[in-house]
Design a protein around this motif. Structure first.
Motif: not given
Length: 402
Positions: A266-284, A286-288
């Motif tokens: 399609s000649g396109s691209f996507v910018t993506l930010f994907h994150a996982r939060l561990d609620a107990g520790s507050g650690k995030v 991510y991949v940008d």
């Protein structure tokens, strides 16, 4: 590229396997593909020429490229082009002379692109038959908007109605991508806002609760209308398909490879930010991928923009992305916004400061997101405006609610 002018932080991009049921739902009722329009890119800089070809291909054009004036004139004659992008500084002919020669036989729309900023140059170009004029460096989104504006002038009522129907369907798809479930995490607030542009872009965000916290995806598919909405839907489905892989970096790269060939076609691209939060520790974790508009906001009012870990998905085939992480202390927030907000500001530094000031002191995450929306007023914004906040409450333990 992110918004504004061509910034060093290029937004490049993944191949996704489309689930048949998703394809059936999204394609139901879509009109037959119209005959593609033809464009000729006359530009001697290979990097800029490649970018223009990519953007125009995504806009549905059959594109022919030329690195100089004489072959460009022949390409316009042979293809009977509907649109010409024309650099003024060419190695053989001056761009104004090329424009004059094209007007002897072609009624194609001509957009001049040049580093010349003098007003006289601009007026001369328009007097010689150009339809529009864009200074380098330029924003790909502005370029797309200028093209759309030119072709709206020549639409028949029937074509205009078909285009409006397509936009309505695209808006419905885009709205369907937003999360419906409410996230309830003890010690956290999660909120998001989305305001589509009139032309409907490819923004979306998605979240879902996990036993230990939260998964969050924030993306922007290049382009407008149904094409961008379908690419966004594909990206959302693929990111959800790797949710059970415990290794975030591996999951992201697997998803990216599965969508890359679709984006290449399609000649396109996507910018993506994907994150996982561990609620107990507050650690995030991510991949940008080329987004570059996520910020860690500290409780004391400080702000740090998170760097991208690679190009946008679909920009080139051999890309890999690395996982990073941050710690959300009590009172801290993770904020991700779209480039519809960035477009308002002259620099990334101004943007970062505006996000920090507009969110600091807001009583809730929802009100903070509403304040971010106001940074790009609806009457002036030309792109989708999207914002998500994950806030860790001050003094909270941070565990998942039952």
């Amino acid at each position: 590229m992110t918004a504004g002018s061509l910034r060093p932080n290029r937004l490049d991009t993944l191949r996704v396997r489309r689930d048949k049921s998703v394809k059936t739902v999204l394609n139901r009722g879509m009109p037959a593909t119209p005959e593609p329009r033809r464009a000729v890119v006359i530009e001697d800089d290979p990097d800029i020429r490649g970018l223009l070809v990519r953007v125009l291909t995504k806009q549905g054009f059959e594109v022919t490229e030329a690195g100089a004036g004489f072959p460009g004139i022949e390409a316009v004659r042979n293809t009977r082009a509907d649109l010409v992008t024309l650099d003024l500084n060419l190695p053989d002919l001056d761009g104004l002379e090329v424009c004059n020669r094209l007007r002897e036989f072609s009624d194609a729309f001509i957009i001049m692109l040049t580093a010349r900023v003098d007003e006289l140059d601009k007026l001369t170009g328009l007097d010689n038959g150009a339809d529009d004029y864009i200074n380098k460096p330029f924003s790909p989104r502005e370029f797309q908007s200028r093209i759309n504006a030119l072709f709206r002038r020549s639409r028949t009522p029937a074509a205009d109605e078909a285009a409006q129907n397509d936009l309505r369907r695209a808006a419905e798809v885009q709205q369907s991508l937003l999360p419906r479930e409410e996230v309830r995490l003890d010690g956290y607030e999660v909120a998001g806002v989305f305001r589509p542009s009139r032309s409907v872009g490819g923004d979306f965000y998605d979240w879902y609760q996990t036993p230990g916290g939260l998964h969050l995806t924030f993306a922007d598919a290049m382009g407008k209308g149904m094409g961008a909405a379908l690419i966004a839907a594909t990206a959302r489905a693929v990111m959800r398909s790797v949710r059970h892989d415990p290794d975030l970096g591996n999951a992201f790269n697997l998803a990216s490879r599965s969508i890359a060939s679709d984006l290449d076609i399609s000649g396109s691209f996507v910018t993506l930010f994907h994150a996982r939060l561990d609620a107990g520790s507050g650690k995030v974790s991510y991949v940008d991928a080329g987004h570059g508009l996520a910020l860690h906001l500290q409780a004391d009012g400080g702000a740090q923009r998170l760097p991208s870990s690679g190009p946008p998905v679909g920009a080139w085939g051999d890309a890999d992305w690395t996982e990073a992480d941050l710690a959300l202390a009590p009172g801290d927030s993770l904020v991700v916004v779209s480039d519809g907000v960035l477009d308002v500001f002259g620099s990334v530094e101004e943007f970062t400061d505006a996000v920090r000031r507009s969110t600091h002191g807001q009583p809730t995450a929802r009100e903070a997101c509403a304040a971010l929306l106001q940074l790009a007023p609806a009457d002036t914004a030309e792109d989708d405006v999207t914002a998500v906040m994950v806030r860790r409450l001050a003094g909270a333990a941070g565990t998942a609610a039952p």
